[in-house]
Motif scaffolding. Structure first.
Motif, PDB file in Angstrom:
ATOM      1  N   SER A 172       0.844  -1.196   0.000  1.00  0.00           N
ATOM      2  CA  SER A 172       0.000   0.000   0.000  1.00  0.00           C
ATOM      3  C   SER A 172       0.875   1.239   0.000  1.00  0.00           C
ATOM      4  O   SER A 172       2.061   1.192   0.359  1.00  0.00           O
ATOM      5  CB  SER A 172      -0.942   0.004   1.205  1.00  0.00           C
ATOM      6  OG  SER A 172      -0.207   0.077   2.398  1.00  0.00           O
ATOM      7  N   GLU A 173       0.269   2.322  -0.429  1.00  0.00           N
ATOM      8  CA  GLU A 173       0.960   3.614  -0.447  1.00  0.00           C
ATOM      9  C   GLU A 173      -0.042   4.690  -0.050  1.00  0.00           C
ATOM     10  O   GLU A 173      -1.136   4.754  -0.616  1.00  0.00           O
ATOM     11  CB  GLU A 173       1.515   3.902  -1.844  1.00  0.00           C
ATOM     12  CG  GLU A 173       2.208   5.228  -1.955  1.00  0.00           C
ATOM     13  CD  GLU A 173       2.724   5.514  -3.363  1.00  0.00           C
ATOM     14  OE1 GLU A 173       3.190   6.647  -3.572  1.00  0.00           O
ATOM     15  OE2 GLU A 173       2.651   4.635  -4.231  1.00  0.00           O
ATOM     16  N   THR A 174       0.326   5.515   0.929  1.00  0.00           N
ATOM     17  CA  THR A 174      -0.533   6.611   1.353  1.00  0.00           C
ATOM     18  C   THR A 174       0.016   7.900   0.769  1.00  0.00           C
ATOM     19  O   THR A 174       1.207   8.202   0.887  1.00  0.00           O
ATOM     20  CB  THR A 174      -0.604   6.694   2.888  1.00  0.00           C
ATOM     21  OG1 THR A 174      -1.119   5.459   3.384  1.00  0.00           O
ATOM     22  CG2 THR A 174      -1.496   7.836   3.339  1.00  0.00           C
ATOM     23  N   LYS A 225      -4.957   9.650   1.225  1.00  0.00           N
ATOM     24  CA  LYS A 225      -5.643   8.553   0.543  1.00  0.00           C
ATOM     25  C   LYS A 225      -4.663   7.395   0.430  1.00  0.00           C
ATOM     26  O   LYS A 225      -3.518   7.581   0.058  1.00  0.00           O
ATOM     27  CB  LYS A 225      -6.118   8.979  -0.833  1.00  0.00           C
ATOM     28  CG  LYS A 225      -6.800   7.844  -1.571  1.00  0.00           C
ATOM     29  CD  LYS A 225      -7.721   8.308  -2.630  1.00  0.00           C
ATOM     30  CE  LYS A 225      -8.173   7.081  -3.379  1.00  0.00           C
ATOM     31  NZ  LYS A 225      -9.502   6.903  -3.584  1.00  0.00           N
ATOM     32  N   THR A 226      -5.138   6.201   0.768  1.00  0.00           N
ATOM     33  CA  THR A 226      -4.294   5.015   0.708  1.00  0.00           C
ATOM     34  C   THR A 226      -4.695   4.168  -0.490  1.00  0.00           C
ATOM     35  O   THR A 226      -5.867   3.870  -0.694  1.00  0.00           O
ATOM     36  CB  THR A 226      -4.408   4.189   2.004  1.00  0.00           C
ATOM     37  OG1 THR A 226      -3.994   5.008   3.101  1.00  0.00           O
ATOM     38  CG2 THR A 226      -3.532   2.948   1.943  1.00  0.00           C
ATOM     39  N   SER A 231      -3.901   0.523  -2.551  1.00  0.00           N
ATOM     40  CA  SER A 231      -3.378  -0.789  -2.195  1.00  0.00           C
ATOM     41  C   SER A 231      -3.518  -1.783  -3.341  1.00  0.00           C
ATOM     42  O   SER A 231      -4.306  -1.582  -4.264  1.00  0.00           O
ATOM     43  CB  SER A 231      -4.093  -1.330  -0.953  1.00  0.00           C
ATOM     44  OG  SER A 231      -5.482  -1.457  -1.205  1.00  0.00           O
TER      45      SER A 231
END
Length: 111
Positions: free
Chosen positions: A33-35, A43-44, A46
């Motif tokens: 995942s990346e936020t 916003k995350t 995934s």
């Protein structure tokens, strides 16, 4: 971002010749995942791949079921899949995140 491997369950043969509780199938997950942004604007994104892989008979390298760690099972899983497939799965997860961040398709109706 770095893909994370986990094991959801192990299928095993309760008695296999001289061994008991021999793992035959590994059920695996690969996630990442990346936020982006901070606070309420964060916003995350995934991605996830999952599946199973069968194992060859243990031979002389048998590990007792009670001694298997998730790290050990992940190693077996990656070995059974092979380097090319491991790389492809991790790239697939990264691509899912990239597409979620920058969609290339959409759905809906114009009204």
């Amino acid at each position: 971002m770095a893909a994370t491997w986990s094991i959801s369950t192990l299928d095993r043969q309760l008695v296999d010749g001289a061994h008991t509780d021999v793992v035959t199938v590994i059920h695996w997950n690969v996630t990442d995942s990346e936020t982006v942004g901070e606070g309420e604007e964060a916003k995350t994104y995934s991605g996830r791949c999952y599946g199973t892989v069968g194992l060859a008979a243990p031979g002389d390298s048998f590990t007792s079921y009670s001694d298997i760690t998730e790290e050990t099972a992940i190693g077996w899983c990656k070995t059974a899949l092979g380097d090319d497939q491991v790389t492809a799965l991790e790239e697939s997860v990264a691509n899912q995140i990239a597409i979620e961040k920058n969609p290339v398709t959409g759905t809906g109706v114009p009204w």
